[in-house]
Design an enzyme around this catalytic site. Structure first.
Site, mmCIF file in Angstrom:
data_model
loop_
_atom_site.group_PDB
_atom_site.id
_atom_site.type_symbol
_atom_site.label_atom_id
_atom_site.label_comp_id
_atom_site.label_asym_id
_atom_site.label_seq_id
_atom_site.Cartn_x
_atom_site.Cartn_y
_atom_site.Cartn_z
ATOM 1 N N VAL A 14 -11.381 0.729 -0.914
ATOM 2 C CA VAL A 14 -11.402 2.093 -1.456
ATOM 3 C C VAL A 14 -12.546 2.243 -2.462
ATOM 4 C CG1 VAL A 14 -10.061 3.892 -2.585
ATOM 5 C CG2 VAL A 14 -8.898 2.243 -1.123
ATOM 6 N N GLY A 134 -2.982 8.601 1.144
ATOM 7 C CA GLY A 134 -4.453 8.540 1.185
ATOM 8 C C GLY A 134 -5.133 9.872 0.962
ATOM 9 N N GLY A 187 -8.261 -3.353 12.144
ATOM 10 C CA GLY A 187 -8.321 -3.153 10.692
ATOM 11 C C GLY A 187 -7.269 -2.183 10.178
ATOM 12 N N GLU A 190 -3.110 -5.447 7.611
ATOM 13 C CA GLU A 190 -3.615 -6.608 6.874
ATOM 14 C C GLU A 190 -3.287 -7.888 7.640
ATOM 15 O OE1 GLU A 190 -4.924 -6.379 3.743
ATOM 16 O OE2 GLU A 190 -4.531 -4.258 3.422
ATOM 17 N N LYS A 205 5.792 4.689 -2.035
ATOM 18 C CA LYS A 205 5.271 6.064 -1.986
ATOM 19 C C LYS A 205 6.408 7.080 -2.107
ATOM 20 C CE LYS A 205 1.430 4.475 0.870
ATOM 21 N NZ LYS A 205 1.047 4.181 2.260
ATOM 22 N N GLY A 302 -7.617 4.189 4.419
ATOM 23 C CA GLY A 302 -9.012 4.048 4.824
ATOM 24 C C GLY A 302 -9.920 4.367 3.649
#
Ligand SMILES: NC(=O)c1ccc[n+]([C@@H]2O[C@H](COP(=O)([O-])OP(=O)(O)OC[C@H]3O[C@@H](n4cnc5c(N)ncnc54)[C@H](OP(=O)(O)O)[C@@H]3O)[C@@H](O)[C@H]2O)c1
Length: 428
Positions: A14, A134, A187, A190, A205, A302
């Site tokens: 990030v 995100g 990707g 993880e 969250k 992302g």
């Protein structure tokens, strides 16, 4: 033009998105907001590691003090993962008089009480749009756009890794392990995907969203959390025959007797808007008493989508907007603790797949036990037996108190009515 010197701690995925936007699109922010955002210092663990992202003109070091002791830096972008060290760094920034913009949901879900109090005591901000979903501006939507609403429910897909895996399993008929390996190759997962697939990341969250939506301190450990590791292609296929898709859902539901919060793989009817949120996308469906229902969809992770949310917070703080609005809200400082409804008080629909011996009376026996426990059936049907003389019975229930269904299934599994433990899932 108002100049703002920024510090960045954590130059990973990030952090790389943030430096890329600042290097490439600083002009856009100057034009739009009259802000000259200068990234002055980057603190990262391995400053000499080669990176694709540009440094955006910043000095790069591993000395945290290079930011903490610099009075020109009033706002720090905190992009270190994990909890213990990340919390320590956040605390140090606040103690040094810096506003903090963070994407770290685990830190806020577990240590939010302390950190927000510290920020309030010092007249500082902690902004965290990037911590949930995100690039989707869901924090601003709940906090500002829906401020006049009693929030009745939030149903949300908040983990792109899980959503990608479940979508792949469905669209390509794959098993869980195969779909996970695919997500890792691309990707989206993880190397150690535990916190994603076991539902913990979604629960972090949910704790943050629920805190804003219900204006209360959420006891993170009390959120019932199940992951997707045991979902099989058979489950996906059964869901399909029931007109549903399986999604890892975060559910927050206000009931007359309290608040339900949970994370669980859930059957979502295909005509529900969340059913079509697929691949690595996130979706948040919110019901408010005034607005009705609203849906936010987008990329929940992302480098660039998350950096987009980070920079929105930076702009809010550097223009003074955050201090004038968000900091006045009581979510993180004056909110009282919320007690969650115990599982046996929760109201939920369920799905069960029973593997049964092929003999007369089994279907009626199952229906009788469910009814004895007060569980009413929406549908029940039996598939033709296989070569081993076993058949599958699938049942979907009306909403019922959570405990009664589990007790009924336990009784059925202890009788001679099933030949292996019954598969159960919740239904939206
Ligand atoms: N990735 C996403 O899509 C995404 C989305 C939403 C939220 N988030 C959250 O954002 C945060 C950052 O995620 P990320 O994916 O960018 O993580 P990441 O790629 O692992 O990057 C973390 C960075 O922090 C640096 N770091 C670790 N310990 C440090 C320390 N003590 N002092 C200074 N730097 C330190 C590392 O340094 P070196 O590289 O120098 O070793 C690394 O560059 C996490 O809390 C994550 O949950 C991530």
């Amino acid at each position: 033009m108002h100049r703002c010197d920024l510090g960045l701690i954590g130059w990973g995925t990030v952090g790389g998105g943030v430096t890329r936007i600042l290097a490439q699109d600083g002009g856009l922010l100057r034009e739009r907001c009259g802000l000259d955002l200068r990234l002055k210092t980057i603190v990262t663990r391995n400053p000499s590691r080669a990176r694709e992202a540009p440094a955006a003109g910043a000095a790069v070091t591993d000395r945290l003090d290079a930011i903490l002791a610099d009075d020109a830096i009033r706002t720090v972008i905190h992009l270190v993962g994990g909890t213990a060290e990340a919390t320590e760094i956040c605390r140090a920034c606040l103690n040094a008089g810096k506003n903090v913009v963070t994407a770290n949901k685990a830190m806020l879900a577990l240590h939010g009480d302390e950190l927000f109090q510290l920020a309030a005591d010092r007249g500082l901000c902690i902004a965290f749009e990037a911590a949930v979903a995100g690039g989707i501006p869901v924090i601003a939507a709940l906090r500002d756009g829906l401020v006049a609403n009693h929030i009745q429910a939030i149903y949300a897909i908040l983990n792109g890794t899980c959503n990608y895996i479940l979508s792949k399993m469905e669209s390509e008929g794959r098993g869980y392990r195969e779909a996970l390996a695919d997500a890792q190759r691309l990707g989206y997962a993880e190397t150690d995907p535990t916190l994603d697939v076991d539902g913990t990341d979604t629960a972090h969250k949910l704790a943050i969203l629920a805190r804003i939506a219900f204006n209360g301190r959420i006891p993170f450990a009390a959120i019932r959390t199940e992951g997707i590791q045991s979902i099989t292609f058979d489950d996906i296929r059964s869901a399909h025959t029931m007109g549903c898709r399986i999604k890892l859902l975060a559910v927050a539901q206000r009931r007359s007797n309290g608040l339900e919060l949970r994370v669980a793989p859930t059957l979502v009817p295909v005509d529900h808007p969340l059913a079509s949120v697929s691949a690595n996308y996130n979706g948040i469906f919110i019901q408010g008493h005034a607005v009705g229902t609203t849906l936010l969809v987008g990329q929940g992770a992302g480098a660039m989508p998350t950096a987009s949310a980070v920079l929105a917070d930076v702009v809010d703080i550097c223009t003074g907007r955050y201090q004038a609005t968000a900091n006045r809200f009581t979510f993180f400082t004056q909110a009282s603790p919320v007690s969650l409804l115990p599982e046996n008080e929760e109201l939920t629909g369920s799905y069960a797949r029973f593997l049964v011996p092929d003999r007369a009376g089994v279907l009626a026996g199952i229906a009788t036990i469910l009814s004895k426990h007060g569980v009413s059936l929406l549908s029940i049907h039996q598939a033709a037996p296989d070569r081993e003389g076993q058949a599958i019975i699938e049942a979907v229930t009306h909403p019922h108190r959570g405990g009664s269904f589990l007790k009924a299934v336990e009784e059925i599994d202890h009788s001679a009515l099933t030949v292996r433990p019954t598969v159960t899932l919740r239904r939206l």
